[in-house]
Write an enzyme that holds these catalytic residues in place. Structure first.
Site, PDB file in Angstrom:
ATOM      1  CB  VAL A 375      -0.968  -0.001   1.209  1.00  0.00           C
ATOM      2  CG1 VAL A 375      -1.585   1.380   1.422  1.00  0.00           C
ATOM      3  CG2 VAL A 375      -2.061  -1.045   1.007  1.00  0.00           C
ATOM      4  CG  ASP A 491      40.600 -36.219   6.210  1.00  0.00           C
ATOM      5  OD1 ASP A 491      41.550 -35.928   6.944  1.00  0.00           O
ATOM      6  OD2 ASP A 491      39.420 -35.866   6.441  1.00  0.00           O
TER       7      ASP A 491
END
Length: 727
Positions: A375, A491
């Site tokens: 608005v 890893d």
């Protein structure tokens, strides 16, 4: 391309009558443009009424043929519990910070889940690969995740039209609800919010509730990438501006002016809702008249209140309070020829609303909390010289700082803002408004939707690339070629074993030890573990195996069947004492964190710290250490819930190259962290590199978890044993 729009309600009511306002009106110009490019649109939503089962097939065919809509058939009891229950008694008040209005019910959340599943089933029936699915608003938080389960490569956006609250508010919701909501949202390729603040609140909530971090607004979760961002919704600027300048609009506006005897018009247009602050606005207007009696009989407050949820008792009470306040003000200040407030309890069509905007001198938009508030934007592009008074709690305030911003809880502030706006010189109003109108013109609703499309497309493209790297651990692509020797580099943490709260708890499973024994019993198989762990840990758990052990990211190497470790480089270590003191200071500040000292590196762990405090401290530490690391003999790297400071010259990539033979071999490398990217990058092209986890990588392939590494090891053993048995 086909767009499947999904929202709670369809753009037409169950009988085909167009819905007034809302998303349908807001998106109309974009959808017209989309179709003009040769694209198709289907809109999925609830028709607003329960349709008898025997009529559903015919009704569905009619709605699609006449309106391009696909109805979701919810039984009335389910629709009431879903919409009036969890949506509007839990999410709506909570996300607007009205916590006292919240109800937390397992029954209504179950209805919320069921309704989202009904929407998912409806979309699944019409979905075709290549469709863009755009899900709207808080009613359908679970839908992206449900659709992602059906179609892993679906191209899907989600946009939230209401505020997203801070973590402290969001966490008030029971964990079993909020976890499902967050996981549902993360099924999207893109999640859009109106403002940057809402985006940051969402990201912080992910961190605090699920422990999920982000990289510049990008989230990796369950092998999927989700982008987040602020996309302030625009309006059809040309439509409002052109009509405001039309002869028809001018005639209606002049008629209003004559009826109001050229009074200065103060306007408020809102849906009836406790978040809009209408009663507070009336109290502020009352105070304005009391403190500025010279404006009595010279202004008029036009209050337009659009009916909403008229069957809900709390809304009925709110309506009565507003009616009484309007009556009180009109009774106190009104005269025979002047009524302070013109009260309209109804919606106005576009053709009547724009003339109201055009005639307005002061526009009051003061919600307690609002996702955006269009608005305010509609008013600015429709008026000649009216001033906007805007709540700083509305999303639009981030785009419209030239308006008069007020705290909606402060009556005096609003009253003074009305006086400032109504007395502001016309030239200043126009100067302020021109800046805001230009900004709005550069971000129309068409621009907004197109930006969301392109950002989603970019995220979906990355996800397709992401998915192509994912591979089954049983895939034949991961088996060795020919009869060449095999060299495997692993890893440790996050690759061979899952992360644990404390490093010493992450010990190898018996199954891993047994699999290593089997692998090493086979011909021409060599194993290396290259880890950030120190020598003691690796030797304690793997020292009996004839494998390469590389500790501290390449600082130390113990070859197979050799008792002693040798250093792969020389070091002065002068930097360590200074940096150790620095890390210890952070450890004191962040409960749950700790510093691990190794020969050639220091590691600050924050896995057990409060996720928000830990992450903020990690960022601060990374920034501080990065500034002093150049020419200091060390460098800083962020890992998985750690900050690692290590000596120059160390690195997994260099270590891997040093231990690899020059022979022609099948090379396999597995790693999960940023430190492993060095290995992926340094390896010769034929090497098979595999990333474990969900972040971006240089590796050729991706596993989801350490469990898939174990499956691959078993598969390799079976393959090699079978091959050896072949006559």
């Amino acid at each position: 391309m086909r767009l499947i729009l999904v929202s709670n309600r369809l753009p037409v009511q169950w009988d085909g009558t167009p819905s007034v306002g809302g998303l349908a009106t807001g998106l109309s110009s974009f959808l017209s443009h989309w179709k003009s490019q040769g694209n198709e649109v289907l809109w999925v939503g609830w028709p607003g009424k329960s349709i008898p089962e025997k009529e559903q097939k015919k009704y569905s065919e009619q709605m699609e043929k006449e309106y391009g809509t696909i109805p979701v058939f919810l039984k009335q009891k389910l629709a009431d519990s879903f919409y009036n229950g969890f949506c509007n008694k839990t999410i709506w008040p909570l996300f607007h910070y009205f916590t006292a209005h919240c109800e937390y019910s397992d029954l209504t959340f179950q209805s919320y889940e069921e309704a989202n599943e009904e929407f998912a089933q409806t979309v699944a029936k019409i979905y075709q690969p290549g469709d863009w699915v755009w899900v709207h608003d808080y009613h359908l938080f679970l839908l992206p995740g449900l659709l992602r389960n059906f179609f892993p490569n679906i191209f899907i956006s989600f946009f939230l039209h209401i505020p997203f609250p801070t973590f402290e508010i969001f966490r008030l919701m029971p964990e079993r609800f909020r976890t499902k909501i967050l996981n549902g949202l993360l099924g999207s390729d893109l999640i859009g919010f109106h403002t940057q603040s809402y985006t940051q609140y969402f990201l912080r909530t992910l961190l605090r509730c699920l422990g999920i971090e982000n990289e510049r607004g990008v989230v990796y979760h369950q092998n999927h990438l989700t982008k987040t961002g602020a996309f302030p919704m625009g309006i059809n600027v040309e439509q409002f501006s052109n009509y405001a300048k039309s002869k028809e609009c001018a005639e209606i506006a002049n008629s209003i002016n004559r009826n109001h005897k050229d009074l200065k018009q103060i306007l408020s247009v809102d849906r009836l809702d406790y978040t809009k602050g209408v009663l507070q606005r009336l109290n502020a207007f009352d105070l304005f008249l009391k403190e500025n009696p010279h404006w009595i009989r010279k202004c008029k407050f036009v209050l337009v209140l659009v009916p909403s949820r008229t069957d809900v008792s709390s809304y009925q009470s709110m309506k009565r309070a507003i009616d009484e306040k309007v009556g009180s003000i009109n009774g106190i200040y009104g005269t025979l020829d002047w009524t302070p407030i013109l009260y309209q309890y109804k919606g106005f069509p576009f053709e009547e609303l724009v003339p109201l905007y055009k005639n307005t001198h002061v526009m009051l938009v003061t919600p307690f909390r609002d996702g955006m508030n269009l608005v305010a934007k509609e008013f600015l592009v429709s008026q000649d010289s009216g001033m906007l008074v805007l709540s700083e709690m509305a999303g639009a305030s981030a785009e419209l700082p030239e308006a008069i911003l007020v705290n909606p809880n402060d009556l005096k502030s609003i009253s003074e803002a009305i006086r400032e706006a109504i007395e502001m010189p016309k030239e200043e109003i126009q100067n302020r408004n021109q800046i805001m109108i230009k900004r709005l013109s550069e971000n129309s609703v068409k621009d907004w939707a197109e930006k969301i499309f392109h950002e989603t497309e970019e995220a979906a493209t990355k996800n397709l690339s992401f998915q192509t790297k994912s591979i089954s651990p049983n895939s034949e692509q991961l088996l060795p070629n020919a009869n060449k020797p095999i060299f495997i580099i692993f890893d440790y943490d996050g690759t061979l074993v899952p992360f644990q709260s404390l490093p010493h708890l992450a010990i190898p499973y018996p199954e891993l030890i047994e699999n290593f024994k089997k692998l090493l019993s086979l011909k021409n198989v060599t194993i290396a573990i290259i880890s950030g762990r120190d020598r003691t840990f690796l030797e304690n758990h793997f020292g009996d195996f004839p494998i390469h052990l590389v500790a501290e990211h390449g600082a130390w190497h113990k070859p197979p069947n050799i008792q002693n470790w040798n250093s792969l480089f020389t070091s002065s270590g002068e930097w360590k004492s200074q940096i150790l003191n620095h890390l210890n200071e952070f450890t004191k500040r962040v409960p749950g964190s700790f510093t691990e000292e190794k020969d050639f590196s220091l590691v600050w762990h924050f896995r057990n710290a409060d996720p928000d405090i830990g992450l903020n401290a990690a960022r601060e530490m990374l920034d501080e250490l990065s500034q002093v690391s150049s020419n200091s003999g060390f460098f800083v790297q962020r890992g998985n819930k750690i900050i690692e400071v290590r000596e120059y010259g160390t690195g997994k990539g260099k270590a891997a190259l040093k231990i690899l033979p020059n022979d022609d071999m099948n090379i396999f490398i597995f790693g999960d962290d940023a430190t492993d990217e060095d290995m992926f990058r340094e390896m010769p092209e034929p090497a098979i590199t595999v990333k474990i986890g969900k972040s971006e990588t240089m590796a050729k392939y991706r596993f989801k978890s350490p469990n898939e590494v174990q499956i691959w090891i078993k598969n390799l053993i079976n393959y090699l044993e079978g091959k050896n048995e072949t006559p």
